[in-house]
Design a protein around this motif. Sequence first.
Motif, PDB file in Angstrom:
ATOM      1  N   GLY A 178      -5.251  10.013   1.050  1.00 11.56           N
ATOM      2  CA  GLY A 178      -3.669  10.405   0.890  1.00 11.56           C
ATOM      3  C   GLY A 178      -3.182   9.485  -0.380  1.00 11.56           C
ATOM      4  O   GLY A 178      -2.765   9.868  -1.306  1.00 11.56           O
ATOM      5  N   PHE A 185       3.579  10.983  -1.137  1.00 10.55           N
ATOM      6  CA  PHE A 185       3.669  11.895   0.049  1.00 10.55           C
ATOM      7  C   PHE A 185       3.137  10.813   1.314  1.00 10.55           C
ATOM      8  O   PHE A 185       3.722  10.835   2.412  1.00 10.55           O
ATOM      9  CB  PHE A 185       2.826  13.312  -0.135  1.00 10.55           C
ATOM     10  N   THR A 186       2.023  10.342   0.932  1.00 12.42           N
ATOM     11  CA  THR A 186       1.343   9.608   1.913  1.00 12.42           C
ATOM     12  C   THR A 186       2.415   8.366   2.383  1.00 12.42           C
ATOM     13  O   THR A 186       2.594   7.914   3.451  1.00 12.42           O
ATOM     14  CB  THR A 186      -0.005   8.684   1.324  1.00 12.42           C
ATOM     15  N   LEU A 187       3.208   7.746   1.289  1.00 18.10           N
ATOM     16  CA  LEU A 187       4.057   6.805   1.419  1.00 18.10           C
ATOM     17  C   LEU A 187       5.163   7.570   2.881  1.00 18.10           C
ATOM     18  O   LEU A 187       5.606   6.723   3.586  1.00 18.10           O
ATOM     19  CB  LEU A 187       4.670   6.255   0.441  1.00 18.10           C
ATOM     20  N   LEU A 188       5.502   8.682   2.474  1.00 22.36           N
ATOM     21  CA  LEU A 188       6.641   9.321   3.198  1.00 22.36           C
ATOM     22  C   LEU A 188       6.140   9.446   4.612  1.00 22.36           C
ATOM     23  O   LEU A 188       6.828   9.822   5.597  1.00 22.36           O
ATOM     24  CB  LEU A 188       7.047  10.842   2.460  1.00 22.36           C
ATOM     25  N   ARG A 189       4.745   9.752   4.795  1.00 20.42           N
ATOM     26  CA  ARG A 189       4.054   9.696   6.057  1.00 20.42           C
ATOM     27  C   ARG A 189       4.111   8.479   6.709  1.00 20.42           C
ATOM     28  O   ARG A 189       3.380   8.310   8.035  1.00 20.42           O
ATOM     29  CB  ARG A 189       2.793  10.279   5.869  1.00 20.42           C
TER      30      ARG A 189
ATOM     31  N   LEU B  53      13.227   6.793  -0.879  1.00 21.89           N
ATOM     32  CA  LEU B  53      12.237   6.378  -1.988  1.00 21.89           C
ATOM     33  C   LEU B  53      13.030   5.379  -2.848  1.00 21.89           C
ATOM     34  O   LEU B  53      12.488   4.408  -3.288  1.00 21.89           O
ATOM     35  CB  LEU B  53      11.474   7.495  -2.679  1.00 21.89           C
ATOM     36  N   ARG B  72      12.240   9.860   8.034  1.00 19.96           N
ATOM     37  CA  ARG B  72      11.437  10.262   7.074  1.00 19.96           C
ATOM     38  C   ARG B  72      10.401  11.344   7.772  1.00 19.96           C
ATOM     39  O   ARG B  72       9.919  12.424   7.272  1.00 19.96           O
ATOM     40  CB  ARG B  72      10.436   9.096   6.519  1.00 19.96           C
ATOM     41  N   GLU B  73       9.897  10.744   9.042  1.00 18.38           N
ATOM     42  CA  GLU B  73       8.709  11.606   9.598  1.00 18.38           C
ATOM     43  C   GLU B  73       9.002  12.805  10.108  1.00 18.38           C
ATOM     44  O   GLU B  73       8.205  13.616  10.480  1.00 18.38           O
ATOM     45  CB  GLU B  73       8.482  10.779  10.679  1.00 18.38           C
ATOM     46  N   TYR B  77       8.362  17.306   2.967  1.00 19.61           N
ATOM     47  CA  TYR B  77       8.497  17.147   1.402  1.00 19.61           C
ATOM     48  C   TYR B  77       7.428  17.714   0.685  1.00 19.61           C
ATOM     49  O   TYR B  77       6.295  17.661   0.997  1.00 19.61           O
ATOM     50  CB  TYR B  77       8.490  15.790   1.188  1.00 19.61           C
ATOM     51  N   MET B  98      -2.972  16.316   5.536  1.00 20.88           N
ATOM     52  CA  MET B  98      -2.185  15.088   5.000  1.00 20.88           C
ATOM     53  C   MET B  98      -0.920  14.970   5.527  1.00 20.88           C
ATOM     54  O   MET B  98      -0.467  14.069   5.743  1.00 20.88           O
ATOM     55  CB  MET B  98      -1.918  15.139   3.549  1.00 20.88           C
ATOM     56  N   LEU B 101      -0.796  12.736   8.823  1.00 23.05           N
ATOM     57  CA  LEU B 101      -0.914  11.338   8.512  1.00 23.05           C
ATOM     58  C   LEU B 101       0.191  10.652   9.351  1.00 23.05           C
ATOM     59  O   LEU B 101       1.339  11.138   9.221  1.00 23.05           O
ATOM     60  CB  LEU B 101      -0.674  10.878   7.325  1.00 23.05           C
ATOM     61  N   ARG B 148       1.601  22.057   3.987  1.00 22.64           N
ATOM     62  CA  ARG B 148       1.433  20.609   4.311  1.00 22.64           C
ATOM     63  C   ARG B 148       2.897  19.875   4.803  1.00 22.64           C
ATOM     64  O   ARG B 148       2.958  19.098   5.723  1.00 22.64           O
ATOM     65  CB  ARG B 148       0.953  19.842   2.901  1.00 22.64           C
TER      66      ARG B 148
END
Lengths: 294, 249
Positions: A178, A185-189, B53, B72-73, B77, B98, B101, B148
Amino acid sequence: MTTGAVKKAIAMIEFFQALVDPDNRFLAYAMAMGGLASIAFGIIGTFVTIKRISYLAGAISHSVFGGIGLALYLQVGMGISWFDPILGAVLAAVVSALVVGLVSIHAKEREDTIIGTLWAVGMACGILFIDRTPGYFNLSSYLFGDILLISHRDLIFVICLDMLIVGVVVLFFNRFFGVCFDNEFTLLRGINTTFFYLFLLVLTALTVVLLVRIVGIVLVIALLTIPPAIAGFYARRLWEMMLYSVILCAAFTWTGLGISYSLSFSSGPTIIVLCGTVYLVLLAANKFIFHLKK
Amino acid sequence: MKTDISLNNVSFAYKKQPILENVTLTIPHREFASIVGPNGGGKTTLLKLLLGLIQPDKGDIQVLGTSPEKARERLGYMPQYAHLDMTFPATVLDVVLMGRLKKSTFWFSRKDRDQALSAIKTVDMAAFAGTGFHELSGGQKQRVLIARALCGRPDILLLDEPTANVDHETEENLFSILQDLNRDMTILVVSHDLGFVSKYVKTVICVNRQVVFHPTTLVEGTMIKDIYYGDLKMVRHDHRCSEEGHCND
């Protein structure tokens, strides 16, 4: 059979004889080192290539020279006997990895200038420390690698590093994937991407220290990035790219060591010329095939 | 009606340059809105504020009744795909996974895989699950990125220029998928293309330092002029332009 072919065959036989000769233990060490190190190189090299941080890896590897210089100065010049070059190299690599990583995250516009500066200053500090250290040092072995330098302790260091890298990558594979593919995107997960990015750089730093023993500071980046670049032609998934890189890296180091022993060439440059040539030929061939298909 | 997103007097400046000023807006549940405005007008900034962000200099943002970071979760996005490395070795399934995750788990479970595959099916890409992401066309990549965003089962879907660099037919397909999804989730689409998007969406949010919130029926020439500080040609998608020039039939 031509005389050339006979000579080659004899050279091969001599090489394999030398490999099992107890007087030539350094050669067996070098071959073992090359194979074991390929595991770390292939995996970390893949990350360096896909995350496009070979420039950061370059800065880290040149800072390693600063660490080696400092260690030699403290050990020989100041008499602190436990501070040996490999400890200096590891320290310098880890510190520079963190600095370079934080710079690349925070200094958006000036990133390449700052990293270029760290690169050169690290190297220059190494030379200055060595200037102040009494005695003569063969700098070219640090710059271009020397298989004669490889010791029993290096082998233990490689085995530990391999275990660390394989363990960490198996555990955090999806997170590293990620961070490399789409950091935002990974940060947002909910993943702490800064941590994993810096972690990756520290692993890169440790791998670079290892590489320096085999191919030297100047040639590190080539061995770290060329096998994954070739693997990238054929791999469809990240783990495939890692596996191919490990195999290619081992093949290049072993073949390169064999050639360098037979022809009395320096080992590092032989390995680099070998893998660089293969890469460029494959690149040209792929472009050619692409044009034919068109 | 349930409110999904609310901004109260939000301001944001970058290097002392105001990007958004005193923005107040509410977005109800199951809204389908398009965020439009000129380049540098603050569209992306608004999106990043909603995702947590970046933090506003002033004002308050609530997403799904909590702060953007906590929500967020539950957000899906989709970034602009142009930012992604197109040589990255990954299959469509790898990319979509992804979206599953999580902080709490290291590996993907069978359930994660099933969810990802069903999201791939939703965007009509089932035949491509094992294909390399880099082998896809622009429109297919967009759909994979929507999948995704979807496979985390979000309440709100945020899409950044999903129709950039894709042809007309692909745009139509994307929006018909989004229309279906709108049955149970709120959708926000960033677009630089006002004329086209207004055909599909329920509301238009015009962003240029300030934010104006309009139902689509109210989007007219004079208002566009107010927002853009100048005359603007409406993009008319009921017309086609050939290479020789405009054919007005």
